[in-house]
Enzyme design. Sequence first.
Site, PDB file in Angstrom:
ATOM      1  N   GLU A 159       0.784  -1.229   0.000  1.00 55.69           N
ATOM      2  CA  GLU A 159       0.000   0.000   0.000  1.00 55.69           C
ATOM      3  C   GLU A 159       0.819   1.284   0.000  1.00 55.69           C
ATOM      4  OE1 GLU A 159      -2.972  -0.042   3.077  1.00 55.69           O
ATOM      5  OE2 GLU A 159      -3.992  -1.768   2.228  1.00 55.69           O
ATOM      6  N   GLU A 352      -5.206  -8.619   0.892  1.00 53.48           N
ATOM      7  CA  GLU A 352      -5.797  -8.298   2.202  1.00 53.48           C
ATOM      8  C   GLU A 352      -7.294  -8.105   2.039  1.00 53.48           C
ATOM      9  OE1 GLU A 352      -4.269  -4.980   4.529  1.00 53.48           O
ATOM     10  OE2 GLU A 352      -2.212  -5.548   4.027  1.00 53.48           O
TER      11      GLU A 352
HETATM   12  C1  BGC Z   1      -2.768  -2.358   6.013  1.00 48.16           C
HETATM   13  C2  BGC Z   1      -2.680  -3.138   7.302  1.00 48.16           C
HETATM   14  C3  BGC Z   1      -3.758  -2.663   8.261  1.00 48.16           C
HETATM   15  C4  BGC Z   1      -5.100  -2.935   7.634  1.00 48.16           C
HETATM   16  C5  BGC Z   1      -6.284  -2.545   8.503  1.00 48.16           C
HETATM   17  C6  BGC Z   1      -4.171  -2.148   5.523  1.00 48.16           C
HETATM   18  O1  BGC Z   1      -4.296  -0.840   5.065  1.00 48.16           O
HETATM   19  O2  BGC Z   1      -1.947  -2.935   5.019  1.00 48.16           O
HETATM   20  O3  BGC Z   1      -1.394  -2.985   7.830  1.00 48.16           O
HETATM   21  O4  BGC Z   1      -3.641  -3.240   9.524  1.00 48.16           O
HETATM   22  O5  BGC Z   1      -5.219  -2.237   6.435  1.00 48.16           O
HETATM   23  O6  BGC Z   1      -6.291  -1.178   8.739  1.00 48.16           O
END
Ligand code: BGC
Length: 437
Positions: A159, A352
Amino acid sequence: MATDAGDPLPRFPAGFLWGVSTSAHQIEGAAELRGPSVWDVFTAEPGRVKDGSTAAVACDHYHRYPEDVALLAGLGVNAYRFSVSWPRVASPGGLDFYDRLVDELCAAGVRPVPTLFHWDLPAHLDWLDRDTAARFADHVAAVAGRLGDRVTKWITLNEPAEHTLLGHALGAHAPGRRLLFDALPVAHHQLLAHGLAVRALRAAGARDIGIANSHGPTWPASADPDDVAAAGFYDTLLNRLFAEPVLLGGYPDGLGELMPGDVAADLRVIAEPLDWYGVNYYAPTRVGAPLGTRGEFGGVTIPAELPFSVREIEDRPLTDFGWPVVPEGLTELLCGFRDRYGDRLPPVVITENGCSYEGLDDQERIAYLDAHLRALHAALEAGVDVRGYFVWSLLDNFEWAEGYARRFGLVHVDFDTLERTPKASYRWFRDVLRAQG
Ligand code: BGC
């Protein structure tokens, strides 16, 4: 609402990558770390982290990694996305830790998928300096040289959009700068670092390389042309600015003219072909014309002088973080990317996806993940080439400026005793993976 007893999920393709993600600064703890990262400096400053906490211990994964790898094996994932801390790699013996972790993962039959940068920049470096990109390539070469005999899948950056926006434009994350549009060189230098990392990995023999970019649909607040224009601008900043240099070799909407250095030459490096493209998806954003007042979004203050305002998405359940739950936004995003980029978009991996909720019997998390997997399957059926899905996150952890107040884990962590307790969602995901075979 779907629960543990919901309908079975549709079948995903054979060879699909099923994983969970974490990051070094959020779980490892600072044991045996010699040099601080920008996050260590930032969290030491009063008022930066909401609960005043730091990641000095976090989940103490540095010492407890065998227990955490056993949790991965029990879950039945075939891949684990973790990040390699740049300050740790630069510390004496730092690479030994990742060597042990990778061995433990391989012995458990879990494929290691390291991210080479997840925001914990060594504190003496600065993304405003072009040279940081070259230093990153050195870091990548050191990691690939040590782990490349067992690691076959790599992620360059996590990101860069959030690291630029939250860390350098708005000051909500480390290093805490409020540069607004003067933060653009930070984006360019990270993208250059990505391209140089791809070259360093290829030189070390790597063949399966991607990036983890955060993306989400941008919804105009109304059909009013000012709202539509503001939403288009936001889409350019969050999505196109980070996708198009990588996928198309160019900046959108003249933004390249605002970037430092020999941008045309840099873009040839940034556009090094990738084997796959990682997407972190949480929610869409509803955007309108500026309101002339300060706004608030996901715990972050949005200054009045920005040429857009972030509006609430109404009539949606919210996670504990206040983020709207919009599973079909994932289908919309992936189909939109396929339509926008055609055959320039390599196979996609969701690197993610997840949500913050309290409690061990986390039925809301089960419902969230279930719905997002169905939305992902809908994108597959619509012809998007999706190869994998990683839940954020394995463990409750240090959630950046929110401290320990937001729990994203499939596994609960008691931050006093560090005891790990699988939640209902852990058992649900385990059963999903068994059913998928
Ligand atoms: C990030 C993580 C973060 C997650 C939840 C993402 O933007 O890569 O490190 O914990 O979102 O906020």
